[in-house]
Scaffold this active site. Structure first.
Site: not given
Length: 730
Positions: A681, A457, A727, A729
């Site tokens: 995030c 990012s 966002d 992961w």
């Protein structure tokens, strides 16, 4: 002088006309030629419409067409893998297609003895990958007509394998939607729908799914296993004649090789000079986090806050040496090779050629990834000893042994070949201490996936930093957990590549450390060929990083009056630094235009950030107070330090979700009354789920109900309206 009579003139004229008719009789009286139909140039040359996959199937005698929806290349790898298995098992040829390159009006024309296979990844928050958007629209749009004039696919036989991550809410939703659309259209699925989970083991999910699918495939398609052969995908040739300037040494595109100008994207990354690089952690005994500022001036690259930057790393030097030795190529490392696909429709050469053995291992294939279980059976027959062959075959057939040795041991292919041959994987590999295997190089090219960019990012705003892209990257290093092999330190490729660049750019010497067994190691991270192909990534003291930008929908609302809630512990704070900078730039312009009180009606930006300790890993610690001042108190930072007081009454650690709960009244008011936006995030597996559960609890309570009913409904509504964006992961 005699005067010519009128009759003489007439006779002369007629004679001339008759002579002319005789001379041009072929042109005047020939049969008319048929008119040429205005076909596309390629079709008139006998190649057909390049967007007609059915014609290509028929011309190439392909019984399978395989479409892949891929964002990072993994789905494409599995599509090619399925095509190879269809060929080796049943002797069936496949056409592997990027759906973006084809039209789907004739999907109903696939012959009865053929089938379509869809290998579909789910991207972001339940979205199709960029190359599958049109396909999904065609399948879902009732007004879209196939060549039969209807929105029907009666008789089409299909297979679906999905790629997703169970830590995300919309797990494998695209594969599910493809399955639902095709069933609704009258098509018939072969076997079960496959669903791979990248959070655990995509490889194991695929292996468990494929055998049952192939059994059903054989029954439905009327084919028998054993009709195929063990044929190579590529022909690798060592070249004695070549033009040195045309040999690829790690360049990712023809433009990079020739240094010609052009658009910089995923197919032609830009070598961005490092303008600034620094360590962000205050304590670097066992961890690092690097901040890198990349200069993009004059490159034509643009970005927006919330976008991602793809960094193209190379493999670590030690792993390149290890595999060169294990393949018996150490002395031939610089030999120039050509690689040709024996079936371009099935397997394209995955990188530019001609090149060299060492270049392929360093720059083009992912030799740093964990060795897959299925490949081991194919490699076993090239073992240098019966014991090494038996070792690989056991790992290939035993799921339990594979997990306890390879998965828990995080073994790369080079390490596994050494281990099977009885070599010591703890010492630096050399031809003397590494047994050579006689594995054809074409199998290595076929079996190991392409080295992909690592995405981060972007942690800056182009409005404050128009000429640079900022990257915030925690350096990945952990210990293997297998009790059947020596414990080793395992290093992430992209992050340690950036750490190497940071050391070099600042003229620093990598610090020594003690490894997992207590033995001194050479450096704190593996070394990389950071100067790039032909030294292109270094200009004197300046080092460069090959990058491209990937667009994102992770964006602030345009209206600054909307309240913003940002949750980003650890490096999850990266895009929010860009968000805050974006608002600072807007605030400066607004105050300049409307006066010192211009921010009075702006919504509050609340950032919930967590790390271990305030004196150890507090990212951008010095910056946040400056942003608060510039935004006249409209920006507020909430911090959770999990390894320092205060703790919970029961002694438990405080995390970002606990901060949100403590501030629940303001959070609920910002979302429900202020029509605010929420952004999350970071880690999808634990943090993101816990934060969403806390938000559901807060909103459910504010609505006078429960987290499970009212809270969940409110979260769903926020996502549908793009007011809750993730966002994350794993």
């Amino acid at each position: 002088m005699a005067v010519t009579s009128y009759s003489d003139v007439v006779i002369l004229f007629v004679g001339i006309v008759l002579a002319g008719l005789f001379l041009f009789r072929d042109q005047l009286f020939a049969a008319p030629k048929p008119k040429t139909v205005g076909l596309p140039a390629k079709e008139t040359n006998g190649h057909g419409n390049p967007r007609d996959f059915v014609a290509k199937m028929k011309n190439g005698k392909k019984r399978l067409v395989i479409f892949y929806g891929s964002q990072t290349g993994t789905a494409e790898e599995y599509a090619i893998r399925i095509a190879k298995e269809a060929k080796s098992k049943f002797g069936l040829a496949s056409l592997v297609c990027d759906p973006e390159e084809y039209d789907f009006e004739n999907l109903d024309q696939i012959p009865d003895d053929c089938a379509a296979i869809f290998v579909m990844a789910t991207y972001g928050e339940g979205e199709p990958t960029d190359n599958a958007v049109q396909l999904m629209q065609n399948l879902s749009d009732d007004s879209f007509e196939f060549s039969n004039g209807e929105h029907k696919l009666d008789g089409l036989k299909y297979v679906v394998f999905g790629l997703g991550n169970r830590t995300y809410e919309h797990y494998n939703v695209i594969a599910k939607q493809v399955d639902e659309h095709l069933t609704k259209l009258g098509a018939t699925r072969i076997g079960e729908r496959g669903e791979g989970d990248d959070d655990k083991s995509m490889e194991e999910d695929y292996l468990e799914w494929k055998d049952g699918m192939w059994d059903e495939f054989a029954r439905v398609m009327g084919v028998e296993e054993g009709q195929g052969g063990d044929t190579a995908d590529f022909a690798v040739t060592e070249l004695s004649e070549f033009v040195p300037e045309k040999v690829y040494h790690g360049e990712l595109s023809a433009r990079a090789l020739t240094k010609s100008k052009g658009i910089h994207d995923a197919k032609n990354p830009y070598a961005a000079p490092i303008q600034t690089s620094m360590e962000l952690f205050q304590n670097t005994v066992d961890r690092n986090c690097v901040h890198v500022e990349l200069n993009i001036e004059g490159s034509g690259i643009t970005y927006q806050h919330g976008d991602h930057v793809g960094v193209w790393p190379s493999n670590a030097d030690v792993e390149v040496e290890r595999l060169l030795c294990a393949l018996g190529l150490h002395d031939k490392r610089d030999a120039v090779i050509g690689i040709e696909s024996l079936d371009p429709a099935l397997a394209k050469v995955p990188f530019p050629v001609p090149t060299t053995y060492v270049t392929v291992l360093r720059h083009y294939i992912d030799i740093s990834a964990m060795a897959g279980r299925q490949i081991l059976g194919a490699l076993a027959k090239y073992a240098p000893t019966p014991e090494a062959e038996a070792y690989l075959r056991n790992l290939n057939t035993s799921k339990e042994d594979y997990h306890s040795v390879v998965a828990d041991g995080c073994l790369k292919l080079g390490e596994l070949l050494q281990l099977a041959a009885g070599n010591d994987i703890k010492v630096l590999p050399t031809p003397e201490n590494t047994t050579a295997w006689n594995i054809p190089f074409d199998i290595i090219v076929s079996s190991i996936p392409r080295l992909q960019p690592r995405y981060y990012s972007i942690s800056s705003s182009p409005k404050l930093n128009p000429g640079t892209i900022h990257v915030t990257c925690v350096v990945l290093k952990y210990e293997s957990t297998s009790d059947r092999i020596p414990v080793r330190s395992v290093y992430g490729v992209g992050s340690n590549y950036l750490l190497n660049l940071k050391f070099a750019a600042n003229g620093e010497t990598a610090p020594l450390l003690v490894d997992a067994t207590g033995s001194p190691a050479a450096v704190s991270a593996p070394t990389y060929s950071i100067e790039g192909p032909r030294g292109a990534h270094r200009d004197g003291p300046v080092y460069k990083v090959p990058i491209h930008v990937r667009r994102s929908t992770f964006r602030l609302p345009t209206n600054p009056k909307s309240p913003i809630i940002m949750i980003g512990p650890g490096t999850g704070v990266a895009p929010f630094r860009g968000f805050v900078q974006e608002r600072v730039a807007l605030a400066r312009r607004t105050i300049e235009k409307n006066g010192p009180d211009a921010l009075a009606d702006w919504g509050r930006l609340s950032l919930f950030y967590g790390c271990r300790r305030s004196d150890e890993d507090f990212l951008y610690k010095e910056e946040w107070p400056k942003y608060t001042e510039e935004l006249q108190g409209k920006f507020q930072l909430h911090t959770a330090f999990s390894r320092e007081p205060p703790y919970k009454p029961d002694g438990g650690k405080i995390y970002v979700q606990d901060l949100i709960w403590q501030d629940r009244a303001q959070v609920a008011d910002a979302i429900l009354n202020g029509k605010g936006y929420v952004y999350i995030c970071g880690d999808a597996k634990n943090m993101s789920k816990s934060v969403e559960e806390t938000l559901a609890r807060i909103l459910g309570e504010a609505k006078g109900g429960s987290a499970e009913v009212e809270g969940a409904a409110e979260l769903k509504l926020l996502k549908e309206r793009s007011r809750l964006m993730l966002d994350v992961w794993s």
